[in-house]
Design a protein around this motif. Structure first.
Motif, PDB file in Angstrom:
ATOM      1  N   TYR A 196      14.775 121.642  48.579  1.00 13.94           N
ATOM      2  CA  TYR A 196      14.954 122.881  47.824  1.00 13.94           C
ATOM      3  C   TYR A 196      16.427 123.033  47.471  1.00 13.94           C
ATOM      4  O   TYR A 196      17.303 122.733  48.288  1.00 13.94           O
ATOM      5  N   ASP A 197      16.717 123.529  46.262  1.00 10.62           N
ATOM      6  CA  ASP A 197      18.108 123.844  45.941  1.00 10.62           C
ATOM      7  C   ASP A 197      18.460 125.209  46.539  1.00 10.62           C
ATOM      8  O   ASP A 197      17.589 125.915  47.052  1.00 10.62           O
ATOM      9  N   ALA A 198      19.739 125.571  46.494  1.00  7.96           N
ATOM     10  CA  ALA A 198      20.208 126.802  47.137  1.00  7.96           C
ATOM     11  C   ALA A 198      19.482 128.041  46.606  1.00  7.96           C
ATOM     12  O   ALA A 198      19.120 128.934  47.382  1.00  7.96           O
ATOM     13  N   LYS A 199      19.249 128.089  45.300  1.00  4.86           N
ATOM     14  CA  LYS A 199      18.564 129.244  44.712  1.00  4.86           C
ATOM     15  C   LYS A 199      17.132 129.357  45.231  1.00  4.86           C
ATOM     16  O   LYS A 199      16.662 130.451  45.543  1.00  4.86           O
ATOM     17  N   LYS A 200      16.464 128.216  45.339  1.00 10.42           N
ATOM     18  CA  LYS A 200      15.079 128.226  45.825  1.00 10.42           C
ATOM     19  C   LYS A 200      15.030 128.592  47.306  1.00 10.42           C
ATOM     20  O   LYS A 200      14.137 129.316  47.740  1.00 10.42           O
ATOM     21  N   LYS A 201      16.002 128.115  48.088  1.00 14.11           N
ATOM     22  CA  LYS A 201      16.059 128.461  49.509  1.00 14.11           C
ATOM     23  C   LYS A 201      16.229 129.969  49.684  1.00 14.11           C
ATOM     24  O   LYS A 201      15.550 130.586  50.507  1.00 14.11           O
TER      25      LYS A 201
END
Length: 150
Positions: free
Chosen positions: A96-101
């Motif tokens: 997951y990228d930071a935004k998705k996390k």
């Protein structure tokens, strides 16, 4: 009456047949949540909550109860696990990228606050997964703190 017997016989044959064709089990080898726990650094209390109330449906490893060996229950559980992993899979955290996390943690907070997670169906047979108000507060405080990093 004759038709009811035929229907019952067909249902019995289907039920017996289902016992031989089971859904694939959600079982991982190794530390399936290591990346998630390393990055988010949950306290021992939060780890215990996640292990008891979350990981069975939201990771690549499920501790199956005895009744999973009976179809159609095995299909029902497989569907719940697949759906849970679709929404949040702690074993896939590193992808997951930071935004998705951040979004996944936001959803976790929302679902727990609203009493939607863990599912009532899960807590019926896993009484220890029913979260106390103190456990909810601990989990939410941890998730809010982790969200600040994203």
């Amino acid at each position: 009456m004759k038709i009811a017997k035929k229907i019952a016989l067909v249902l019995l044959v289907v039920l017996v047949g289902m016992q031989f064709y089971r859904p694939e089990k959600n079982v991982a080898v190794g530390d399936y949540v290591a990346a998630f726990e390393t990055e988010t650094n949950p306290s021992p209390e939060v780890k215990a909550i996640l292990n008891t109330a979350c990981y069975d449906c939201h990771s690549d490893n499920t501790e199956y109860p005895w009744y999973n060996n009976i179809a159609p229950v095995s299909y029902w559980l497989a569907d719940h696990i697949e759906d849970g992993k679709k929404h949040l899979n702690f074993s896939d955290w590193q992808n997951y990228d930071a935004k998705k996390k951040d979004h996944k943690l936001e959803e976790l907070i929302e679902e727990v606050k609203e009493g939607e997670m863990p599912l009532k169906e899960y807590t019926w047979t896993h009484g220890d997964a029913k979260l106390s108000q103190e456990q909810i507060s601990t989990l939410l405080a941890w998730a809010d703190g982790v969200r600040a990093n994203y």
